[in-house]
Design a protein around this motif. Structure first.
Motif, mmCIF file in Angstrom:
data_model
loop_
_atom_site.group_PDB
_atom_site.id
_atom_site.type_symbol
_atom_site.label_atom_id
_atom_site.label_comp_id
_atom_site.label_asym_id
_atom_site.label_seq_id
_atom_site.Cartn_x
_atom_site.Cartn_y
_atom_site.Cartn_z
ATOM 1 N N UNK A 8 0.806 -1.221 0.000
ATOM 2 C CA UNK A 8 0.000 0.000 0.000
ATOM 3 C C UNK A 8 0.841 1.273 0.000
ATOM 4 N N UNK A 9 2.076 1.170 0.448
ATOM 5 C CA UNK A 9 2.966 2.326 0.504
ATOM 6 C C UNK A 9 4.222 1.970 -0.275
ATOM 7 N N UNK A 10 4.599 2.797 -1.209
ATOM 8 C CA UNK A 10 5.802 2.538 -1.998
ATOM 9 C C UNK A 10 6.997 3.111 -1.252
ATOM 10 N N UNK A 11 7.466 2.349 -0.263
ATOM 11 C CA UNK A 11 8.502 2.853 0.609
ATOM 12 C C UNK A 11 9.349 1.684 1.085
ATOM 13 N N UNK A 16 10.677 -3.013 4.670
ATOM 14 C CA UNK A 16 11.595 -3.605 5.645
ATOM 15 C C UNK A 16 10.870 -3.912 6.951
ATOM 16 N N UNK A 17 10.111 -2.962 7.451
ATOM 17 C CA UNK A 17 9.372 -3.154 8.705
ATOM 18 C C UNK A 17 8.342 -4.271 8.542
ATOM 19 N N UNK A 18 7.694 -4.341 7.408
ATOM 20 C CA UNK A 18 6.697 -5.389 7.167
ATOM 21 C C UNK A 18 7.325 -6.778 7.183
ATOM 22 N N UNK A 22 6.821 -9.746 9.958
ATOM 23 C CA UNK A 22 6.401 -11.064 9.490
ATOM 24 C C UNK A 22 7.375 -12.156 9.960
ATOM 25 N N UNK A 23 8.667 -11.876 9.885
ATOM 26 C CA UNK A 23 9.673 -12.846 10.313
ATOM 27 C C UNK A 23 9.559 -13.149 11.797
ATOM 28 N N UNK A 24 9.424 -12.101 12.611
ATOM 29 C CA UNK A 24 9.337 -12.301 14.056
ATOM 30 C C UNK A 24 8.011 -12.955 14.449
ATOM 31 N N UNK A 25 6.934 -12.605 13.766
ATOM 32 C CA UNK A 25 5.646 -13.252 14.037
ATOM 33 C C UNK A 25 5.729 -14.732 13.687
ATOM 34 N N UNK A 26 6.363 -15.054 12.579
ATOM 35 C CA UNK A 26 6.505 -16.450 12.175
ATOM 36 C C UNK A 26 7.325 -17.227 13.210
ATOM 37 N N UNK A 27 8.396 -16.629 13.709
ATOM 38 C CA UNK A 27 9.212 -17.296 14.729
ATOM 39 C C UNK A 27 8.373 -17.578 15.971
ATOM 40 N N UNK A 28 7.543 -16.630 16.368
ATOM 41 C CA UNK A 28 6.684 -16.796 17.527
ATOM 42 C C UNK A 28 5.636 -17.889 17.278
ATOM 43 N N UNK A 29 5.053 -17.905 16.087
ATOM 44 C CA UNK A 29 4.048 -18.899 15.725
ATOM 45 C C UNK A 29 4.623 -20.309 15.747
ATOM 46 N N UNK A 55 15.559 -19.778 11.332
ATOM 47 C CA UNK A 55 15.726 -18.919 10.154
ATOM 48 C C UNK A 55 14.906 -17.639 10.275
ATOM 49 N N UNK A 56 13.713 -17.751 10.839
ATOM 50 C CA UNK A 56 12.876 -16.567 11.030
ATOM 51 C C UNK A 56 13.496 -15.617 12.045
ATOM 52 N N UNK A 57 14.015 -16.167 13.154
ATOM 53 C CA UNK A 57 14.703 -15.333 14.137
ATOM 54 C C UNK A 57 15.907 -14.631 13.507
ATOM 55 N N UNK A 58 16.658 -15.401 12.712
ATOM 56 C CA UNK A 58 17.846 -14.835 12.056
ATOM 57 C C UNK A 58 17.445 -13.698 11.118
ATOM 58 N N UNK A 59 16.407 -13.906 10.326
ATOM 59 C CA UNK A 59 15.929 -12.857 9.430
ATOM 60 C C UNK A 59 15.448 -11.653 10.236
ATOM 61 N N UNK A 60 14.771 -11.919 11.347
ATOM 62 C CA UNK A 60 14.311 -10.835 12.207
ATOM 63 C C UNK A 60 15.459 -10.026 12.776
ATOM 64 N N UNK A 61 16.494 -10.696 13.239
ATOM 65 C CA UNK A 61 17.660 -9.985 13.784
ATOM 66 C C UNK A 61 18.360 -9.166 12.702
ATOM 67 N N UNK A 62 18.485 -9.738 11.517
ATOM 68 C CA UNK A 62 19.102 -8.999 10.415
ATOM 69 C C UNK A 62 18.244 -7.794 10.045
#
Length: 77
Positions: A8-11, A16-18, A22-29, A55-62
């Protein structure tokens, strides 16, 4: 080669925030999925979920590091 974005936002920061969220939510799930597999005695599936979680945690940390760097640069300039 250009790919049209459907965000929805071209930014880039929004993107990055999205992905970070998503990565951190997936790790929690994955916690629930790991518990489900362990409860059913399926250690093979639980281990696979742990790998995805890692892998999700790693992506989240990065992603958090990238966001910190970018916010630091924007605060300086």
């Amino acid at each position: 080669m250009s790919i049209e974005s459907d965000t929805p936002v071209k930014d880039r920061t929004y993107d990055l925030v999205s992905v970070l969220e998503s990565s951190l939510r997936n790790a929690w799930t994955m916690e629930a999925y790991i518990a489900d597999a362990e409860r059913e005695g399926d250690e093979e599936l639980a281990e696979w979920f742990r790998k995805i979680q890692h892998n999700s945690f790693k992506a989240g940390e990065q992603g958090k590091q990238l966001l910190r760097e970018r916010l630091g640069r924007s605060a300086q300039g």
